[in-house]
Design a protein around this motif. Structure first.
Motif, short mmCIF file in Angstrom:
data_model
loop_
_atom_site.label_atom_id
_atom_site.label_comp_id
_atom_site.label_asym_id
_atom_site.label_seq_id
_atom_site.Cartn_x
_atom_site.Cartn_y
_atom_site.Cartn_z
N VAL A 1 0.77 -1.13 0.02
CA VAL A 1 0.05 -0.09 -0.01
C VAL A 1 0.88 1.38 -0.03
CG1 VAL A 1 -1.68 1.29 1.37
CG2 VAL A 1 -1.85 -1.31 1.19
N TYR A 2 0.80 2.18 -0.90
CA TYR A 2 1.47 3.40 -1.17
C TYR A 2 0.76 4.66 -0.69
CZ TYR A 2 4.44 0.25 -3.73
OH TYR A 2 5.25 -0.83 -4.12
N SER A 3 1.57 5.47 -0.37
CA SER A 3 1.21 6.77 -0.04
C SER A 3 1.02 7.81 -1.19
CB SER A 3 1.74 7.57 1.15
OG SER A 3 1.58 8.86 1.16
N GLY A 4 -0.13 8.54 -1.35
CA GLY A 4 -0.17 9.43 -2.61
C GLY A 4 0.01 10.71 -2.06
N VAL A 5 0.40 11.16 -1.03
CA VAL A 5 0.72 12.34 -0.53
C VAL A 5 2.08 12.31 0.19
CG1 VAL A 5 -1.72 13.37 -0.63
CG2 VAL A 5 -0.83 12.32 1.40
N SER A 6 2.69 13.56 0.32
CA SER A 6 3.77 13.55 1.43
C SER A 6 3.35 14.28 2.66
CB SER A 6 5.12 14.45 0.87
OG SER A 6 4.57 15.61 0.83
N GLY A 7 3.59 13.81 3.79
CA GLY A 7 3.07 14.26 4.95
C GLY A 7 3.63 13.46 6.24
N ARG A 8 2.70 13.33 7.20
CA ARG A 8 2.95 12.64 8.25
C ARG A 8 1.91 11.83 8.46
NH1 ARG A 8 7.01 13.83 11.78
NH2 ARG A 8 7.58 15.86 10.63
N LEU A 9 2.23 10.63 9.27
CA LEU A 9 1.10 9.37 9.49
C LEU A 9 0.64 9.70 10.43
CD1 LEU A 9 0.38 6.52 8.12
CD2 LEU A 9 1.50 5.61 10.12
N ARG A 10 -0.78 9.99 10.52
CA ARG A 10 -1.23 10.48 11.53
C ARG A 10 -1.78 9.46 12.82
NH1 ARG A 10 -6.97 13.14 11.27
NH2 ARG A 10 -6.04 14.53 10.06
N GLU A 11 -2.39 8.21 12.10
CA GLU A 11 -2.90 7.37 12.61
C GLU A 11 -3.09 6.13 12.29
OE1 GLU A 11 -6.48 8.67 15.08
OE2 GLU A 11 -6.77 6.82 15.88
N ILE A 12 -3.11 4.76 12.75
CA ILE A 12 -2.94 3.68 12.06
C ILE A 12 -4.64 3.27 12.52
CG2 ILE A 12 -2.47 1.48 12.05
CD1 ILE A 12 0.37 2.30 12.14
N LEU A 13 -5.46 3.07 11.83
CA LEU A 13 -6.81 2.75 12.15
C LEU A 13 -7.09 1.28 12.71
CD1 LEU A 13 -8.78 4.53 9.36
CD2 LEU A 13 -8.24 5.42 11.49
N LYS A 14 -7.76 1.03 13.89
CA LYS A 14 -7.68 -0.27 14.11
C LYS A 14 -9.25 -0.68 14.57
CE LYS A 14 -4.60 -1.62 17.64
NZ LYS A 14 -4.15 -1.66 19.12
N ASN A 15 -9.71 -1.69 14.43
CA ASN A 15 -11.07 -1.69 14.83
C ASN A 15 -11.16 -2.67 16.30
OD1 ASN A 15 -10.58 -4.52 14.70
ND2 ASN A 15 -11.74 -4.94 12.83
N ASP A 16 -12.41 -2.77 16.71
CA ASP A 16 -12.60 -3.04 18.10
C ASP A 16 -11.92 -4.72 18.46
OD1 ASP A 16 -14.34 -4.01 16.77
OD2 ASP A 16 -16.07 -3.14 17.87
N LYS A 17 -11.60 -5.31 17.33
CA LYS A 17 -10.87 -6.66 17.84
C LYS A 17 -9.39 -6.55 17.65
CE LYS A 17 -14.18 -9.79 15.83
NZ LYS A 17 -14.97 -9.08 14.91
N GLY A 18 -8.97 -5.37 17.43
CA GLY A 18 -7.38 -5.25 17.25
C GLY A 18 -6.95 -5.49 15.95
N LEU A 19 -7.82 -5.53 14.95
CA LEU A 19 -7.28 -5.59 13.46
C LEU A 19 -7.14 -4.22 13.03
CD1 LEU A 19 -9.88 -8.26 12.14
CD2 LEU A 19 -7.21 -8.48 12.16
N PHE A 20 -5.81 -4.17 12.32
CA PHE A 20 -5.52 -2.93 11.59
C PHE A 20 -6.63 -2.91 10.17
CE2 PHE A 20 -1.36 -3.36 13.92
CZ PHE A 20 -1.64 -2.38 14.72
N TYR A 21 -7.04 -1.86 9.85
CA TYR A 21 -7.70 -1.92 8.55
C TYR A 21 -7.34 -0.56 7.68
CZ TYR A 21 -10.98 1.15 10.75
OH TYR A 21 -11.88 2.47 11.44
N GLY A 22 -6.48 0.46 8.31
CA GLY A 22 -6.19 1.48 7.48
C GLY A 22 -5.30 2.43 8.20
N ALA A 23 -5.32 3.67 7.68
CA ALA A 23 -4.25 4.50 8.15
C ALA A 23 -4.65 6.00 7.81
CB ALA A 23 -2.78 4.33 7.84
N VAL A 24 -4.32 7.08 8.48
CA VAL A 24 -4.70 8.46 8.05
C VAL A 24 -3.45 9.26 7.80
CG1 VAL A 24 -5.89 10.38 8.69
CG2 VAL A 24 -6.77 8.40 9.39
N ILE A 25 -3.18 10.10 6.95
CA ILE A 25 -1.94 10.53 6.71
C ILE A 25 -2.18 11.98 6.53
CG2 ILE A 25 0.09 10.93 4.97
CD1 ILE A 25 -0.42 7.83 4.03
N ASP A 26 -1.44 12.93 7.24
CA ASP A 26 -1.89 14.53 7.15
C ASP A 26 -0.74 14.82 6.18
OD1 ASP A 26 -3.66 14.90 9.02
OD2 ASP A 26 -2.34 14.90 10.63
#
Lengths: 448, 428
Positions: free
Chosen positions: B71-96
């Motif tokens: 999975v690649y980033s399309g923008v330059s910036g800073r990784l704000r948060e890695i998204l995790k569901n309530d079971k503890g599985l990662f499913y995504g990320a937010v990049i500022d």
């Protein structure tokens, strides 16, 4: 900032039905019914010209009986009354079209009640397997057959009072039934200067109305063409009286064959929709018409013939779908599954060989649950989503009770993936019960 | 004479909207990588929260039934948060985004195409996460199925959904990249002839492509009739070859390789420049915008001057196939070809559903030749096993049945529900 806040810019609520295609065509059920009425209008006007304003009285009584009994019956059956979709009005008009103008006025009233009763009791609008107007007409024909008084054209008829038997005249259909040759010329039958039921007298106007419906895409050409061609072919091959080849022309122009072919047999809910099934249906109607005419129990064989073929319409559809529809796809996963331990505890759900056994177990459970819930009466799922969610709850409970805990977790994980943005949505009161991928937006107090 | 398929609708009566200049939105406030829409996927980050991220930099891996896809980033910036569901599985990320447009180094292949082996191309396409439409999801996956088993190669340039023009915009602005990408894909599936499928009324595109392929004997143009849903893979095959593929997971059975123009373009960038798939063109209301994958839809609307107060409903996708967004901040993903806005007071209000009258209009327009109203009825009664019997799996969710239904029954939605619950998991 927490992630949840990111997704909090809510949209205004959207109606639930919007989650299918967002464009819709101009066609609607009342629109279809208006088209049918427009196609019937010239026929009614011609009837008024021939038989006077009593035609309008018969039509009005019939329509009123249908609308009133529709309103009362839907009330009794706890259904939503939908007079505005105009189906009851069209049923009433259709019934009036199959009656002679001189009939006593209580006949259309009784017929209207019978029509709507059979429609509502056999499932309501769209689910009825019998054409209501035809059923009512056939019942009238069987029980009150002697009340059908046919008068010659341009005989003055009273608006409301009963017509005396002395005015009655023979019809072309009646003569054909008696084994005599009609006295009318082909031209008279085509233009409609003869005695008969209101809707059947002018073949040209019926054809015009039918062509109008064809061009507007309301009906397809297959049923009427197959129906009339079959009647013509059979009467040409096996004429009842050996005059000349014009017997086939007379038998299609007299009686209700054309009206039944264009207006009755093409009724949406009681006719098939697969193209080949429509041909078969039309041919069946034609063959039964000729059979009933020759066997001679009814005044005209066309209506009972269509009525009998009505029951066969859905089976014909399914038969032709099975024979000629798309071949069933073997739903096999393309590759061997990749079961990936995501965080060491649960596995992402991937169908295939490794967990094929588990899969079948889960699906067995779902299927069991389905068969159990399938027994719930139709009325419960007819209406709304409340019932739907309730049954889905039931399904889930049964799954939970029947499957081991790990699989349950699997199942839930899968559902998570099915839902589009489940984790980050603000709490919705009953959104979690919605199993579909559809995104629906519930009304919330603070929008914007 | 133009080729076509049975069924379908003529929705482009008003003609095509001209494609204007393509806007660029390379620096949205933030982007969201969101993988939970993909069934069976999870995310494994390789960058920590708070770390800087550059354009084209790998931020993690998508673990899905197809394999491990970067999975690649399309923008330059800073990784704000890695998204995790309530079971503890990662499913995504937010990049500022920081707006500096730092770019991670990428190197492309600069040798001759004839020296590239199909295996190498598949490797590059997998490494650069080049997607394709349909259940196979990734171009490498589709090539893997099709390799040495297909006889024809079709390049799909049809765009038949009303109000969507992203594919046409791409083909008009960069026809060379699309055609070169097609050559790479042809090399990978080992076919030496490419038929470009274009709708015959799309004069502008036809002219551009005809000019481009004048001296190239590899390419030829197939004109098809303008009809919705011509732009789907199944109906491209049906129009040109006369067979509806029974299962889009097995395109090798019909021996036809159909690739969309987007896939070809992405494949060209991946092979020639080493650029991973992280940007796409999206039709937003009336404009075409080039934006990074993961751009929130609200940002796209803002850049096109659409005010959120005016929107009654926002649809990710075109008006026929799209899905209503629950929130305006849903991210754009590889399958989002358009964002459609329904304004307040818009004429496209769909009235309340009434009872199905079995009129058969849906049967006559259904391009996959199933009985939509009957399947929908079974789905409403939750007889999903029976739905499978009546061909629910063959439905491509084009929405033609919904369009013509006089009773406004949400047929597509009901069949989709049935597909998701089919025994044997035939749905997607």
């Amino acid at each position: 900032m927490k992630v949840v806040e990111l997704f909090k810019r809510n949209l205004p609520p959207v109606k639930r039905g919007l989650n299918s295609a967002f464009l819709c065509g101009s066609c609607s059920v009342p629109g279809v019914m208006l088209h049918v009425m427009a196609a019937l209008l010239p026929i009614i006007i011609w009837g008024v010209y021939l038989f006077g304003f009593r035609v309008l009285t018969v039509a009005a009584v019939s329509v009123a009986a249908c609308v009133v009994s529709e309103a009362l019956l839907t009330l009794l059956l706890y259904k939503k009354a939908k007079i505005s979709d105009l189906t009851a009005v069209v049923t009433g008009l259709m019934l009036a079209m199959t009656l002679p103008a001189a009939t006593p006025l209580w006949i259309p009233a009784v017929g209207g009640v019978i029509a709507i009763a059979v429609k509502q009791l056999s499932g309501g609008t769209g689910r009825n397997f019998l054409n209501p107007a035809l059923f009512a007409r056939t019942v009238i024909m069987l029980i009150f057959g002697r009340m059908m008084i046919y008068t010659a054209p341009f005989v003055k008829l009273p608006l409301f009072a009963n017509v005396s038997d002395g005015l009655s005249a023979g019809t072309a259909m009646g003569m054909l039934n008696d084994g005599r040759f009609p006295t009318e010329s082909v031209y008279e039958l085509l233009s409609g200067k003869c005695a008969g039921n209101i809707g059947e007298i002018s073949s040209i106007l019926i054809l015009l109305g039918g062509i109008f419906l064809l061009l507007r895409g309301i009906i397809s050409y297959r049923i009427p063409v197959a129906f009339s061609l079959t009647v013509m072919a059979l009467t040409y091959l096996f004429p009842r009286i050996d005059v000349d080849s014009s017997y086939a022309v007379y038998s299609i122009l007299s009686g209700g064959v054309l009206f039944a072919a264009f207006f009755m047999a093409t009724d949406h809910s009681t006719s098939p929709c697969m193209p080949l099934a429509q041909f078969a249906y039309g041919i069946g109607c034609g063959a039964l018409t000729v059979l009933f005419r020759y066997s001679g129990l009814f005044y005209d064989g066309a209506y009972p013939a269509v009525l009998i073929m009505n029951e066969l319409s859905r089976p014909l559809d399914l038969l032709f779908y099975r024979l000629f529809g798309p071949k069933k796809t073997a739903a096999k996963p393309k590759k061997a599954p990749v079961a990936v331990p995501a965080d060491g505890v649960t596995e992402t759900h991937a169908p295939g060989a490794d967990n094929a056994a588990d899969d079948t177990a889960v699906f067995e459970a779902v299927r069991d649950a389905d068969t159990k819930t399938g027994e719930t009466p139709e009325e419960t799922d007819r209406d709304a989503d409340t019932a739907e969610t309730a049954v889905f709850e039931a399904v889930r409970e049964e799954e939970a009770s029947e499957t081991p805990p790990e699989e349950d977790a699997d199942e839930k994980a899968e559902e998570k993936h099915v839902d589009a943005v489940p984790e980050i949505l603000p709490d919705e009161p009953d959104g979690e019960n919605e199993p579909e991928n559809d995104l629906m937006i519930k009304e919330e107090p603070d929008n914007g | 004479m133009a080729f076509t398929f049975t069924g379908g609708l003529d929705l482009l009566k008003g003609g095509r909207r001209p494609v204007g200049r393509i806007k660029t939105l390379l620096n949205p406030d933030y982007t969201v990588i969101h993988l939970s829409k993909n069934r069976g996927s999870s995310f494994e980050p390789c960058v920590n929260e708070g770390d800087p991220v550059a354009v084209y930099q790998r931020v993690g891996t998508e673990i899905c039934p197809e394999g491990e896809i970067p999975v690649y980033s399309g923008v330059s910036g800073r990784l704000r948060e890695i998204l995790k569901n309530d079971k503890g599985l990662f499913y995504g990320a937010v990049i500022d985004t920081d707006g500096e447009e730092r770019t991670a180094p990428v190197t492309g292949y600069d040798g001759a195409l004839s020296e590239l082996t199909p295996e190498r191309i598949i490797g590059i396409l997998k490494e650069k996460a080049v997607p394709c439409r349909g259940p196979l999801r990734f171009a490498f996956n589709k090539i893997g199925v099709l390799q040495k088993k297909s006889e024809r190669f079709l390049l799909n340039m049809c765009e038949s959904e009303p109000g969507v023009a992203s594919r046409k915009a791409l083909c008009l602005t960069d026809p060379d990249a699309v055609l070169n990408g097609a050559k790479i894909l042809m090399r990978a599936v080992d076919i030496r002839k490419c038929e470009i499928v274009i709708e015959k009324n799309d004069k502008e595109l036809l002219k551009v492509i005809t000019d481009k392929i004048k001296r190239d004997r590899l390419f030829s143009i197939v004109k098809v009739k303008d009809k919705y849903p011509q732009d789907e893979e199944a109906y491209v095959t049906a129009s040109v070859c006369g067979v509806i593929p029974a299962d889009l997971r097995r395109p090798d059975r019909s021996k036809v390789a159909v690739f969309d123009a987007e896939t070809a373009e992405a494949a060209f960038r991946a092979v020639a420049y080493g650029i991973p798939y992280c940007r796409r063109i999206v039709t937003v209301d009336t404009e075409n915008v080039l934006c990074p994958i993961g751009t929130p839809i609200s940002e796209l609307l803002f850049s096109c001057g659409v005010s959120m107060e005016d929107c009654r409903c926002i649809i990710a996708g075109g008006p026929m196939r799209g899905v209503a967004c629950r929130s305006a901040d849903e991210p754009v993903d590889a399958a989002t070809d358009a964002v459609t806005v329904i304004y307040h007071g818009d004429g496209r209000h769909i009235p309340e559903m009434t009872e199905c009258t079995s009129c058969g209009k849906c049967v006559s327009v259904c391009p996959s030749r199933i009985m939509p109203f009957y399947t929908a009825e079974l789905s409403r009664k939750r007889k999903y096993a029976k739905c499978a019997e009546y061909g629910a799996a063959a439905c491509t969710e084009c929405g033609c049945c919904d369009y013509v239904c006089p009773a406004y029954v949400p047929i597509k939605k009901l069949i989709r529900t049935a597909k998701q619950r089919l025994p044997g998991d035939a749905g997607d």
